[in-house]
Structure formats: C-alpha cells, structure tokens
Design a protein around this motif. Structure first.
Motif, PDB file in Angstrom:
ATOM      1  N   ARG A 277       6.664  10.534   9.820  1.00 56.98           N
ATOM      2  CA  ARG A 277       6.949   9.352   8.990  1.00 56.98           C
ATOM      3  C   ARG A 277       5.742   8.431   8.903  1.00 56.98           C
ATOM      4  N   LEU A 278       5.019   8.291   9.987  1.00 61.59           N
ATOM      5  CA  LEU A 278       3.822   7.450   9.962  1.00 61.59           C
ATOM      6  C   LEU A 278       2.744   8.040   9.058  1.00 61.59           C
ATOM      7  N   SER A 279       2.611   9.358   9.066  1.00 59.68           N
ATOM      8  CA  SER A 279       1.573   9.968   8.238  1.00 59.68           C
ATOM      9  C   SER A 279       1.935   9.945   6.754  1.00 59.68           C
ATOM     10  N   VAL A 280       3.218  10.106   6.437  1.00 56.53           N
ATOM     11  CA  VAL A 280       3.669  10.115   5.038  1.00 56.53           C
ATOM     12  C   VAL A 280       3.909   8.699   4.545  1.00 56.53           C
ATOM     13  N   GLY A 281       4.388   7.851   5.396  1.00 55.71           N
ATOM     14  CA  GLY A 281       4.757   6.490   5.016  1.00 55.71           C
ATOM     15  C   GLY A 281       6.243   6.315   5.204  1.00 55.71           C
ATOM     16  N   GLY A 282       6.688   5.075   5.093  1.00 56.03           N
ATOM     17  CA  GLY A 282       8.107   4.801   5.251  1.00 56.03           C
ATOM     18  C   GLY A 282       8.915   5.343   4.086  1.00 56.03           C
ATOM     19  N   ILE A 283      10.222   5.444   4.292  1.00 55.76           N
ATOM     20  CA  ILE A 283      11.106   5.968   3.243  1.00 55.76           C
ATOM     21  C   ILE A 283      11.029   5.094   2.000  1.00 55.76           C
ATOM     22  N   ASP A 284      11.040   3.783   2.196  1.00 53.82           N
ATOM     23  CA  ASP A 284      10.963   2.881   1.036  1.00 53.82           C
ATOM     24  C   ASP A 284       9.639   3.024   0.301  1.00 53.82           C
ATOM     25  N   GLN A 285       8.571   3.226   1.041  1.00 48.99           N
ATOM     26  CA  GLN A 285       7.256   3.410   0.416  1.00 48.99           C
ATOM     27  C   GLN A 285       7.230   4.690  -0.418  1.00 48.99           C
ATOM     28  N   VAL A 286       7.798   5.771   0.098  1.00 50.97           N
ATOM     29  CA  VAL A 286       7.842   7.035  -0.639  1.00 50.97           C
ATOM     30  C   VAL A 286       8.706   6.889  -1.884  1.00 50.97           C
ATOM     31  N   LYS A 287       9.851   6.209  -1.757  1.00 53.64           N
ATOM     32  CA  LYS A 287      10.721   5.980  -2.924  1.00 53.64           C
ATOM     33  C   LYS A 287       9.973   5.202  -4.003  1.00 53.64           C
ATOM     34  N   GLU A 288       9.246   4.168  -3.585  1.00 52.90           N
ATOM     35  CA  GLU A 288       8.487   3.352  -4.535  1.00 52.90           C
ATOM     36  C   GLU A 288       7.428   4.180  -5.249  1.00 52.90           C
ATOM     37  N   GLU A 289       6.731   5.033  -4.523  1.00 55.32           N
ATOM     38  CA  GLU A 289       5.717   5.894  -5.133  1.00 55.32           C
ATOM     39  C   GLU A 289       6.347   6.860  -6.130  1.00 55.32           C
ATOM     40  N   CYS A 290       7.506   7.398  -5.795  1.00 58.61           N
ATOM     41  CA  CYS A 290       8.196   8.311  -6.717  1.00 58.61           C
ATOM     42  C   CYS A 290       8.622   7.584  -7.987  1.00 58.61           C
ATOM     43  N   ARG A 291       9.133   6.378  -7.828  1.00 57.65           N
ATOM     44  CA  ARG A 291       9.539   5.601  -9.001  1.00 57.65           C
ATOM     45  C   ARG A 291       8.349   5.285  -9.892  1.00 57.65           C
ATOM     46  N   GLU A 292       7.228   4.957  -9.281  1.00 58.77           N
ATOM     47  CA  GLU A 292       6.026   4.668 -10.074  1.00 58.77           C
ATOM     48  C   GLU A 292       5.573   5.890 -10.847  1.00 58.77           C
ATOM     49  N   GLU A 293       5.653   7.052 -10.227  1.00 58.28           N
ATOM     50  CA  GLU A 293       5.244   8.292 -10.901  1.00 58.28           C
ATOM     51  C   GLU A 293       6.154   8.616 -12.078  1.00 58.28           C
ATOM     52  N   ARG A 294       7.437   8.361 -11.936  1.00 52.96           N
ATOM     53  CA  ARG A 294       8.385   8.674 -13.011  1.00 52.96           C
ATOM     54  C   ARG A 294       8.420   7.617 -14.098  1.00 52.96           C
ATOM     55  N   GLY A 295       7.856   6.461 -13.842  1.00 57.92           N
ATOM     56  CA  GLY A 295       7.872   5.399 -14.848  1.00 57.92           C
ATOM     57  C   GLY A 295       9.127   4.562 -14.803  1.00 57.92           C
ATOM     58  N   VAL A 296       9.968   4.761 -13.814  1.00 57.43           N
ATOM     59  CA  VAL A 296      11.205   3.996 -13.700  1.00 57.43           C
ATOM     60  C   VAL A 296      10.906   2.536 -13.405  1.00 57.43           C
ATOM     61  N   GLN A 297       9.848   2.289 -12.676  1.00 57.49           N
ATOM     62  CA  GLN A 297       9.503   0.933 -12.279  1.00 57.49           C
ATOM     63  C   GLN A 297       9.269   0.040 -13.495  1.00 57.49           C
ATOM     64  N   HIS A 298       8.679   0.593 -14.550  1.00 58.55           N
ATOM     65  CA  HIS A 298       8.425  -0.204 -15.746  1.00 58.55           C
ATOM     66  C   HIS A 298       9.729  -0.691 -16.361  1.00 58.55           C
ATOM     67  N   MET A 299      10.718   0.189 -16.423  1.00 60.41           N
ATOM     68  CA  MET A 299      12.008  -0.184 -17.001  1.00 60.41           C
ATOM     69  C   MET A 299      12.715  -1.202 -16.111  1.00 60.41           C
ATOM     70  N   GLU A 300      12.643  -1.011 -14.809  1.00 60.28           N
ATOM     71  CA  GLU A 300      13.259  -1.965 -13.888  1.00 60.28           C
ATOM     72  C   GLU A 300      12.606  -3.335 -14.024  1.00 60.28           C
ATOM     73  N   ASN A 301      11.296  -3.374 -14.142  1.00 58.06           N
ATOM     74  CA  ASN A 301      10.592  -4.652 -14.314  1.00 58.06           C
ATOM     75  C   ASN A 301      10.976  -5.318 -15.628  1.00 58.06           C
ATOM     76  N   LEU A 302      11.100  -4.527 -16.688  1.00 61.15           N
ATOM     77  CA  LEU A 302      11.487  -5.078 -17.981  1.00 61.15           C
ATOM     78  C   LEU A 302      12.882  -5.689 -17.906  1.00 61.15           C
ATOM     79  N   LEU A 303      13.818  -4.965 -17.308  1.00 62.64           N
ATOM     80  CA  LEU A 303      15.182  -5.487 -17.192  1.00 62.64           C
ATOM     81  C   LEU A 303      15.220  -6.741 -16.323  1.00 62.64           C
ATOM     82  N   GLN A 304      14.454  -6.745 -15.257  1.00 64.28           N
ATOM     83  CA  GLN A 304      14.401  -7.924 -14.393  1.00 64.28           C
ATOM     84  C   GLN A 304      13.823  -9.118 -15.160  1.00 64.28           C
ATOM     85  N   ASP A 305      12.778  -8.896 -15.943  1.00 63.91           N
ATOM     86  CA  ASP A 305      12.180  -9.969 -16.734  1.00 63.91           C
ATOM     87  C   ASP A 305      13.153 -10.491 -17.791  1.00 63.91           C
ATOM     88  N   LEU A 306      13.892  -9.585 -18.430  1.00 61.47           N
ATOM     89  CA  LEU A 306      14.867 -10.008 -19.438  1.00 61.47           C
ATOM     90  C   LEU A 306      15.980 -10.841 -18.808  1.00 61.47           C
TER      91      LEU A 306
END
Length: 95
Positions: free
Chosen positions: A11-40
């Motif tokens: 876990r230390l070498s890969v990163g925390g679970i939340d960190q891995v989830k965040e990286e996956c979301r960034e790769e898929r582009g989900v984060q952009h939609m979440e940010n847009l909805l949060q801004d709206l």
C-alpha cells in the motif's frame, strides 16, 4: 515478513486507496464532470442566496443578448488571423 507487513509495504508503494481511486477518476475523465456538477450546484446556491444580484444579472444578460444588432454589411467581413507560430502546450502566440 508477515502478511500484514507485506500488505502495508504494498500500500505504501502504490499509494493509499483514496489516492488510487483519484488517479483512476482522473484517467477516465470523471473528475471533470464531478467538478462541473459541483460548480453548478455552488453557482445555483449563490444565485438563490442573493436574489437581487440574480435579477440584475439575468436582466443584464437578457438585454445584452436581445439587443444584438444584425450585421449589416456582410460583404465587408474579414477573417483575422496571426502568422506567428503557436505554442503547442498553451495554444497562444509566441511574441
């Protein structure tokens, strides 16, 4: 090395679970939609919270859009462009 120690080291070498989830979301582009909805949602809350500002903003936009004069001399249109090279990373002209 015990199983728990190995799991901790992995876990230390890969990163925390939340960190891995965040990286996956960034790769898929989900984060952009979440940010847009949060801004709206935030924008909507602010508009509801300050109705006087909302009324002034809506009226200003309505008047501005409604009063756009039609382009009279269509034959006089020109295309403006720059012959300077463009930066690939920023998309801006280099001066």
């Amino acid at each position: 090395m015990t199983r728990e120690e190995a799991r901790r080291q992995a876990r230390l070498s890969v990163g925390g679970i939340d960190q891995v989830k965040e990286e996956c979301r960034e790769e898929r582009g989900v984060q952009h939609m979440e940010n847009l909805l949060q801004d709206l949602r935030y924008g909507w809350r602010m508009l509801v919270k300050k109705p006087a500002f909302t009324i002034v903003a809506v009226l200003t936009l309505a008047l501005g859009v409604g009063r756009m004069p039609p382009f009279q001399h269509r034959e006089c249109r020109v295309a403006a462009f720059s012959a300077l090279p463009r930066s690939r990373s920023l998309g801006t002209n280099l001066h």
